[in-house]
Scaffold this motif. Structure first.
Motif, short mmCIF file in Angstrom:
data_model
loop_
_atom_site.label_atom_id
_atom_site.label_comp_id
_atom_site.label_asym_id
_atom_site.label_seq_id
_atom_site.Cartn_x
_atom_site.Cartn_y
_atom_site.Cartn_z
N ILE A 95 2.42 1.90 -3.35
CA ILE A 95 1.58 2.82 -4.08
C ILE A 95 1.38 4.36 -4.10
O ILE A 95 1.09 4.68 -5.03
CB ILE A 95 0.03 1.72 -3.86
CG1 ILE A 95 0.50 0.17 -4.75
CG2 ILE A 95 -1.18 2.07 -5.05
CD1 ILE A 95 -1.46 -0.83 -4.41
N LYS A 96 1.29 4.21 -2.79
CA LYS A 96 0.76 5.99 -2.46
C LYS A 96 1.95 6.45 -2.50
O LYS A 96 1.88 7.89 -3.41
CB LYS A 96 0.85 5.65 -1.15
CG LYS A 96 -0.54 5.68 -0.71
CD LYS A 96 -0.75 5.46 0.97
CE LYS A 96 -1.60 5.19 1.72
NZ LYS A 96 -1.74 4.77 3.07
N HIS A 151 4.29 -1.49 -14.41
CA HIS A 151 5.35 -1.13 -14.47
C HIS A 151 6.71 -1.20 -15.08
O HIS A 151 7.94 -1.05 -15.42
CB HIS A 151 6.07 -0.15 -13.40
CG HIS A 151 4.98 0.76 -12.30
ND1 HIS A 151 4.80 2.30 -13.65
CD2 HIS A 151 3.80 0.69 -11.85
CE1 HIS A 151 3.66 2.52 -12.65
NE2 HIS A 151 3.45 1.36 -11.38
N GLU A 207 1.00 -1.18 0.18
CA GLU A 207 0.10 -0.21 0.21
C GLU A 207 0.56 1.37 -0.09
O GLU A 207 0.56 1.91 -0.83
CB GLU A 207 -1.28 -0.20 1.48
CG GLU A 207 -2.47 0.54 1.19
CD GLU A 207 -3.23 0.63 2.25
OE1 GLU A 207 -3.99 0.00 2.51
OE2 GLU A 207 -2.65 1.16 3.30
N ASP A 208 1.93 1.02 1.03
CA ASP A 208 3.21 2.11 0.86
C ASP A 208 3.46 2.44 -0.67
O ASP A 208 3.94 3.59 -1.10
CB ASP A 208 4.39 1.89 1.90
CG ASP A 208 3.42 1.69 2.89
OD1 ASP A 208 4.15 0.84 3.72
OD2 ASP A 208 2.02 2.68 3.53
N GLU A 255 6.78 9.18 -9.48
CA GLU A 255 6.56 7.76 -10.30
C GLU A 255 8.54 6.97 -10.34
O GLU A 255 8.90 6.58 -9.36
CB GLU A 255 6.57 7.53 -11.57
CG GLU A 255 6.17 5.73 -11.19
CD GLU A 255 5.02 6.05 -13.32
OE1 GLU A 255 3.45 6.05 -12.91
OE2 GLU A 255 5.90 5.49 -13.66
N ARG A 312 2.19 7.23 -6.64
CA ARG A 312 1.13 8.30 -6.69
C ARG A 312 1.74 9.21 -6.51
O ARG A 312 1.68 10.20 -7.56
CB ARG A 312 0.08 8.09 -6.10
CG ARG A 312 -0.99 6.84 -6.31
CD ARG A 312 -2.05 6.66 -5.79
NE ARG A 312 -2.86 7.75 -6.01
CZ ARG A 312 -4.08 8.35 -7.30
NH1 ARG A 312 -4.02 6.17 -7.75
NH2 ARG A 312 -4.85 8.64 -7.21
#
Lengths: 854, 167
Positions: free
Chosen positions: A20-21, A64, A17-18, A27, A24
């Protein structure tokens, strides 16, 4: 979060989760930073840390494009954890990233076995999914018995997935059939629709690859077709029958009724209805009742407002078009309406259908309609239209065209369409028609003149190929032209500097031909003894070439000279050379023209020179067969293959993309003295050096031995065809012309002209597909399994020996019938070779066709 | 057989990308970009089907559906029925809706793992396995419970967000 304490960072791991955050927020640098962290974390011994790292890596890999194959071993470690969460992450990573090349693949065999035997159905699911996606031969072999057990599991979830995995296992390890097939087939009688749907799904895939082996199961499938109410199941069964019925026509009769039943139902789902229609169109089209019903139903699709249904309706029509054109004709308005639809797919399908409807009588009308659409459409579709008209009209050497004059004017109209990018194909056809159809040459010259004279066309690079064809035609068939002076002027106009050099060279050379022709006419007109010649030349063809006066011929010559003077210094060697050739020739004959009035002697050098040049250009060039090159025998002493294998490997990558990208692979390029035959198929398979005589080669070798590799004289060299029995050095005629005469049955203002066709080699050769031989062991295994099954079962089927023989006979007969029905397409080679194999298999082990069909 | 499942947003960023034949990651990214470029040029109110032989090989078709900011894409071959595949997208979206209640793109972004759980219950090795959303959800819930149970063994939260109070 960006300014996190580094101490905290090192103590605590970032979760997915971290990650992904973080992504955002920013990149690219974040990815590389995270990758470093992941690499560090994944090597730690603690499984939790490792698994989180692996999870992050899987995410980056999937979304990615980060490579994760280096972490294969760590995935194996994670999967060995006893915790379910870890297993999930591990299996997910493995399924996503492992391939046949992964070195550590075999390490997971035992883990998979353990998990397949687990009591937790979700662990079993994980293992099954993994096996289904990355199973190799070894894995399949080692785990067959586990899969067998699971096929009988009481838990529906597990059973479903075990059925799904069977597909992969069979594919990789055909011997698994002996173990698992029986249980698989038993599931066909299951009452659980989801299980059933899984089983028929598997059989659908299997049947697609090898329909013949599954014919014995037809009764089971039939039962499902009649009884089931589940759309998913029915759709798959229909697909199975589509494959089976196309190889076993008796099945078609039997199956037509239930299919019609489904179609007639009141609230039948559109997907099922469509599948029924598609099955009828592709495999049951001989069944009249079914076919008529399907056509009625497809009309509903076509009339529907839903674009999906419209598109699918058109698509289905194109399946049935080859055999039953009436179905398409009935729906002609819908098709034409679809041409102006918003959806490009719909338009494309409509175009295909329109082209399927094209024949001799309506080709002009349909082409007119299509050209109107082309002018109104976007460039992509416009070119598709033009392309498909070109293909349809040129099929079988222009079989469809009766009026070539009209067709040539259509081609020039296409050239003037603003978006046209089909220059090469149009060029090819113009030249092709010129060589094949004598009677069309007059019109060809007329059309070419119009194209050449217009200076605006020279600026459009897509038209250059067409202009090159026009120039060639004008030069080659100049005798049909009314005003050679105009042509020469057009060929040398100032704007031709916009042309690429190769085409400019063609222009100049055509001007040369015009010049020679004009001079020939002029000089022959002067000779009193050959006034008949003049009359001949004026009455031949249907155009009158007026005799040249002194003024006209000298202005022609000086115009040409002027036009070419500037070119004698260009950079491009081809252009320069041709310009200089003409200028040189003009230099020889120029002074003679003026004196001609007094000189009667026809033996001057000039006359001889002109006569010689006329001779050069007088031989008619015809179409060349694409097999002509093969027929040319190799001169003795020429070794083609030696020293070239190494070269071939190096050049293979260079040549093969070229061969694919060239639009017309049997394009012929003409030059005056030699016919150079360029055939891409040949070029990509070998590199023959130009045919020099052996003595020249030997001489060259002597002088430049440094550049040649050491040669071993091989006594038994063969050329590619193995033609080593030719002793003569003569080239056989390159053309094999068989003239087709066409008797027109209708009243026409003008009979169809003669089109020269070649015996063979008109169409470009396509390589026959290598028939897949890796399906063989599976087919054999399936057939063995079904044979054994048949002998044991004594239920509804009563098998008698003579029936078995009858069946094999019938199967052979029907397959022979099909072979005859097959068109002489390029694909027949693959199918017939496979059918041979199947025939052999069926002869040795007769495939039982149950008496359901008799 | 289903060849690929993709979810990407209207900017072309993939949110889920699953390929059922092995492909190198560069090739996968290439395909995602290729699909996006085809989809972004489609007008509204046209059919949901595309033929994409150029990208995925012969006999490949694609069905897509545009929901808000997301494209849902299924790539399949001749052994699947087109309208059935369209239904399958519907099933997928409905299941997600029940899973997340009024699902939006962010839900999909932040629940990567759960997305795959759901997807894996629907499509198994390229075959359609389950089409009833309730059954799918049941299985997904079971799996989540198992996961949570196996993770609760650890006492110290190991993730940064756990340290910061979690979300």
């Amino acid at each position: 979060m960006a300014s996190s304490n580094s101490l905290m960072d090192s103590l605590f791991q970032r979760s997915l989760e971290d990650l992904i955050k973080g992504l955002r927020l920013g990149e690219s640098t974040f990815i590389s930073k995270s990758l470093e962290e992941i690499r560090r974390e994944i090597k730690l011994t603690d499984l939790s840390t490792k698994s989180v790292a692996l999870q992050k890596l899987s995410y980056l890999a999937a979304l990615h494009g980060v490579d994760m194959t280096w972490a294969a071993f760590h995935a194996v470690e994670v999967v060995s954890s006893s915790r379910f969460a870890h297993k999930r992450i591990g299996y997910h990573a493995i399924a996503q990233s492992f391939s046949d090349q992964t070195p550590v693949l075999l390490l997971i065999t035992n883990q998979l076995r353990k998990d397949l035997n687990s009591s937790n159905e979700y662990e079993v699911s994980l293992a099954l999914e993994c096996l289904a996606r990355i199973g190799t031969d070894d894995l399949a072999r080692d785990l067959t018995s586990e899969v067998f057990t699971l096929l009988g599991s009481s838990k529906a979830l597990v059973r479903k997935k075990a059925i799904g995995v069977v597909l992969r296992v069979f594919d990789k390890y055909p011997d698994a059939v002996k173990v698992c097939f029986k249980r698989l087939v038993e599931n066909l009688e299951s009452s659980d629709p989801q299980l059933l749907s899984a089983v028929v799904g598997v059989f659908c895939e299997l049947t697609a690859k090898d329909p013949r082996s599954y014919l014995p199961l037809a009764p089971e499938f039939y039962k499902i077709l009649v009884d089931s109410r589940n759309n998913w199941v029915l759709i798959k069964v229909l697909k199975i029958f589509a494959k089976l019925a196309s190889i076993e026509p008796r099945l078609a009769k039997k199956v037509a009724d239930p299919v019609c039943e489904h179609m007639r139902k009141q609230n039948v789902g559109k997907s099922l209805l469509f599948e029924c229609i598609r099955t009828v169109f592709s495999s049951l089209s001989d069944q009249e009742v079914a076919l008529k019903l399907a056509v009625v139903k497809i009309r509903e699709f076509l009339m529907d407002d839903d674009p999906n249904l419209k598109y699918l309706g058109l698509h289905a029509l194109s399946i049935v078009a080859p055999k039953h054109l009436w179905a398409v004709l009935e729906n002609k308005e819908a098709v034409v309406k679809a041409m102006s639809d918003e959806d490009p797919n719909v338009k494309r399908e409509a175009l295909h259908l329109l082209m399927a409807m094209v024949n001799e009588d309506n080709v002009t009308e349909i082409s007119r309609i299509l050209m109107n659409y082309a002018l109104k459409s976007d460039p992509l579709f416009c070119n598709e239209i033009i392309g498909s008209i070109l293909v349809a009209c040129s099929r079988d050497s222009y079989e469809i065209i009766v009026d070539f004059d009209w067709y040539l004017s259509l081609l020039s109209e296409m050239a003037r369409v603003p978006n046209c990018q089909r220059g090469k194909e149009i060029e090819h056809q113009l030249i092709d028609i010129g060589t094949r159809v004598k009677d069309a040459r007059l019109e060809l010259v007329r059309v070419s003149r119009a194209l050449l004279i217009d200076p605006a066309l020279l600026g459009n690079q897509y038209l250059h190929p067409i202009l090159s064809a026009a120039a060639w035609a004008s030069g080659e068939y100049v005798e049909f032209s009314k005003a050679p002076y105009e042509i020469a002027e057009a060929l040398l106009q100032p704007r031709t500097c916009l042309l690429p050099h190769s085409i400019r060279a063609i222009y100049i050379h055509s001007a040369f031909k015009v010049l020679v022709f004009s001079l020939g006419v002029y000089f022959s007109a002067q000779e009193p003894t050959s006034s008949s010649l003049v009359q001949e030349s004026t009455s031949s063809g249907s155009s009158a070439v007026n005799g040249f006066t002194y003024d006209s011929i000298s202005s022609l010559v000086s115009m040409i000279e002027l036009g070419l003077c500037s070119l004698s210094g260009t950079i491009d060697v081809e252009v320069q050379e041709r310009a200089k050739n003409i200028l040189g020739f003009i230099g020889i004959i120029k002074h003679e023209i003026a004196e001609k009035a007094t000189f009667q002697d026809s033996e001057t050098e000039v006359h001889r020179a002109i006569a010689f040049m006329e001779d050069v250009f007088s031989e008619e060039l015809g179409p060349v067969s694409s097999t002509a090159q093969e027929k040319v025998p190799l001169p003795e002493g020429l070794e083609l293959n030696e020293n070239l294998e190494g070269l071939q490997e190096i050049c293979r990558e260079v040549l093969e993309p070229m061969a694919e990208s060239d639009y017309s692979s049997d394009k012929v390029s003409f030059s005056v003295a030699k016919l150079r035959i360029r055939d891409q198929e040949e070029a990509s398979s070998s590199l023959p050096p130009p045919l020099e005589s052996s003595s020249l080669l030997a001489e060259h070798r002597k002088r430049h031995g440094l550049y040649y590799l050491s040669s071993q004289k091989s006594d038994d060299h063969k050329d590619r065809d193995g033609n080593d029995d030719n002793t003569s050095n003569e080239y056989p005629p390159a053309n094999e012309i068989s003239v087709d005469s066409f008797k027109s049955k209708k009243k026409l203002s003008k009979p169809r002209p003669v089109v020269v066709k070649l015996d063979e080699g008109d169409e470009p050769k396509t390589k026959p597909d290598a028939s897949s031989s890796n399906d063989e062991p599976l087919s054999r295994a399936i057939q063995t399994a079904l044979m054994g099954k048949g002998k044991g079962k004594e239920k509804e089927r009563v098998k008698e020996n003579h029936e078995i023989n009858l069946d094999t006979e019938n199967i052979e007969q029907s397959s022979r019938r099909e072979k005859k029905k097959e068109k002489n397409g390029e694909r027949s080679s693959k199918r017939s070779s496979r059918r041979q194999k199947d025939k052999e298999a069926s002869v040795t082990k007769p495939v039982e066709v149950p008496d359901l069909l008799l | 057989m289903i060849k690929a499942v993709m979810m990407m947003n209207t900017q072309g960023k993939p949110r889920v990308a699953k390929f059922y034949d092995f492909l190198l990651v560069e090739k996968q990214q290439e395909l995602i970009r290729g699909v996006f470029s085809v989809l972004s040029s489609r007008p509204e109110n046209v059919s949901n089907f595309l033929e994409i032989d150029s990208l995925f090989g012969p006999d490949s078709r694609l069905v897509y559906k545009h929901y808000a900011t997301l494209y849902f894409v299924l790539v399949f071959d001749g052994s699947e029925n087109e309208l059935a595949m369209l239904d399958l997208i519907q099933v997928l979206v409905e299941t997600l809706d029940k899973c997340f209640s009024n699902v939006c793109e962010l839900d999909i972004v932040f629940n990567y793992s759960k997305m795959h759980t759901v997807l894996d219950e629907i499509v198994f090795g390229g075959q359609v396995l389950e089409t009833r959303s309730d059954e799918i959800l049941k299985a997904v819930e079971e799996i989540s419970k198992l996961e949570a149970a196996s993770n609760s063994i650890s006492l110290v939260p190991k993730s940064v967000s756990g340290w910061r109070g979690g979300r």
